[in-house]
Design a protein around this motif. Structure first.
Motif, PDB file in Angstrom:
ATOM      1  N   GLY A   3      93.989 -31.395  -0.392  1.00  0.00           N
ATOM      2  CA  GLY A   3      94.968 -30.154  -0.759  1.00  0.00           C
ATOM      3  C   GLY A   3      95.268 -29.894  -2.277  1.00  0.00           C
ATOM      4  N   PHE A   6      92.678 -27.589  -3.428  1.00  0.00           N
ATOM      5  CA  PHE A   6      92.840 -26.401  -3.108  1.00  0.00           C
ATOM      6  C   PHE A   6      94.251 -25.870  -3.957  1.00  0.00           C
ATOM      7  N   SER A  37      93.890 -22.150   6.504  1.00  0.00           N
ATOM      8  CA  SER A  37      94.603 -23.263   6.992  1.00  0.00           C
ATOM      9  C   SER A  37      93.657 -24.193   7.989  1.00  0.00           C
ATOM     10  N   THR A  41      90.495 -25.976   7.030  1.00  0.00           N
ATOM     11  CA  THR A  41      90.520 -27.555   6.445  1.00  0.00           C
ATOM     12  C   THR A  41      90.049 -28.598   7.583  1.00  0.00           C
ATOM     13  N   TRP A  80      86.159 -28.510   6.393  1.00  0.00           N
ATOM     14  CA  TRP A  80      85.970 -28.647   4.781  1.00  0.00           C
ATOM     15  C   TRP A  80      86.566 -30.014   4.565  1.00  0.00           C
ATOM     16  N   SER A  81      87.588 -30.320   4.985  1.00  0.00           N
ATOM     17  CA  SER A  81      88.283 -31.641   4.234  1.00  0.00           C
ATOM     18  C   SER A  81      88.068 -32.727   5.443  1.00  0.00           C
ATOM     19  N   GLN A 109      94.614 -23.625   2.682  1.00  0.00           N
ATOM     20  CA  GLN A 109      94.001 -24.833   2.707  1.00  0.00           C
ATOM     21  C   GLN A 109      94.909 -25.775   1.989  1.00  0.00           C
ATOM     22  N   ALA A 169      95.508 -28.901   4.968  1.00  0.00           N
ATOM     23  CA  ALA A 169      94.581 -30.314   4.624  1.00  0.00           C
ATOM     24  C   ALA A 169      95.700 -31.326   4.929  1.00  0.00           C
TER      25      ALA A 169
END
Length: 390
Positions: free
Chosen positions: A64, A67, A228, A231, A234-235, A351, A355
């Protein structure tokens, strides 16, 4: 050279139109800043976690932080682009990416890592507004949406390249980020020669934030929810495939290759929007994103479903960022950098919030609950429309 490419990038006096060089440089800048400096952290997270001992919740807050850095940087980038021009801001983006990724490569502890990830992630915020401004002054109006979405698709190229790096280097994530940093320095040199400096005249009368009309509020709502939801992959994509399939870094690298390769298809966003309209393209690819999240993260998934989900997610994410790019620029045609900034900033705010929430849900509930909730967030974004319903 094929005739269709010659028509898109016409030759004049024996030389290629400068818009080709602008598109290529922008594509590469986005690839390095987004694919390497921002999203590669999620790919290497299991290895980083093993060395620095990070919990899922802490990993979420660090992701986070990247981001959050983006949120601050993109607002600053739009401001600077309108005042000092695109070239200097683009060079700054590449150098910030280089310093941040070098910091990740030598991180001795979680606090150091968090700061470096935040700095590297902020480069993405710096990169996009100057490219939108450069396109506005260098490319004919009827080609601007297409060029903008081609540049935006550089994210997919960066992600797909980071996948083989993970396959080759395995647990050597420090060497990977060191190599990414070197690439960013080289790109800063290229940007100095390829991106126009005189972009301030197009927005010289603009000051401050524009008034938020209905179309911009709907853009903000949609991009927040999509950001949102994204993530989840991506995370936490690498952690999810480790959990579900017991994949090593090589398996996560394959997922990233699938995501990135499919993401390059996002270059077609401008053409699809011109043919079918923003709202239809928006809804279709939000549904595609939700399906991709479920296919990767739900319990009982298989290798084939996971890689297919990566393809769905990658194509959908880059296509949707292209949708929000065109949505924002068309809403503020006299201030393209600011129009892009509004949509992309809100994606990053989503994001930033998403995350840590996803990590918390994994810790407190289960991965299945987290994945299902975040897939629903993607679907919900489709209620916002670029045009008011009749």
């Amino acid at each position: 050279m094929p005739s269709d490419i010659r028509n898109f990038f016409p030759v004049k006096n024996g030389l290629m139109n400068p818009s080709l060089y602008l598109a290529a440089t922008g594509f590469a800048l986005i690839a390095v800043c987004y694919g390497f400096a921002r999203f590669a952290f999620g790919l290497f997270l299991p290895q980083i976690d093993a060395e620095l001992t990070l919990s899922s919740t802490l990993s979420g807050f660090i992701a986070g932080g990247a981001f959050l850095g983006y949120c601050i940087a993109i607002a600053l980038s739009a401001y600077l682009t309108e005042r000092i021009g695109a070239r200097f801001v683009a060079i700054g983006a590449a150098m910030v990416a280089a310093v941040g990724m070098a910091g990740i490569a030598i991180a001795p502890s979680a606090p150091w890592l968090a700061g470096a990830v935040m700095l590297a992630g902020s480069s993405t915020g710096l990169a996009s507004p100057p490219m939108a401004a450069a396109v506005a002054v260098s490319v004919q109006p009827d080609r601007q949406s297409a060029i903008n979405t081609v540049i935006n698709a550089g994210t997919g190229a960066g992600v797909v390249f980071s996948g083989p790096v993970a396959l080759m280097l395995g647990d050597q994530w420090r060497f990977a980020f060191a190599g990414f940093a070197v690439a960013a320095v080289g790109l800063a040199v290229v940007a100095a020669f390829s991106i126009p400096a005189n972009t301030t005249s197009a927005t010289k009368s603009a000051e401050g934030m524009p008034s938020l009309s209905g179309v911009l509020w709907r853009l903000i709502s949609a991009s927040f929810l999509m950001g949102s939801a994204s993530t989840a992959i991506w995370s936490f994509g690498a952690q999810l495939v480790t959990l579900r399939l017991n994949w090593s870094s090589a398996g996560a690298g394959l997922l990233w290759i699938a995501i990135g390769a499919a993401g390059i298809a996002g270059a077609a966003a401008g053409a699809l929007i011109a043919r079918f309209g923003i709202d239809r393209v928006h809804r279709i690819f939000l549904t595609t994103m939700a399906a991709g999240i479920l296919m990767v993260g739900v319990g009982g998934t298989t290798a084939a479903l996971t890689l297919s989900g990566g393809i769905f997610f990658g194509a959908a994410y880059i296509m949707l960022t292209g949708v929000y790019l065109v949505w924002g620029v068309s809403a503020l045609p006299e201030r393209p950098a600011t129009g892009l900034m509004i949509g992309f900033l809100t994606i990053a705010i989503g994001q930033t919030a998403g995350a840590p929430v996803f990590g918390l849900l994994m810790d407190r509930l289960t991965a299945n609950y987290a994945v299902a909730i975040f897939a629903c967030l993607a679907i919900t974004a489709g209620f916002a429309r670029a045009k008011s319903p009749n």
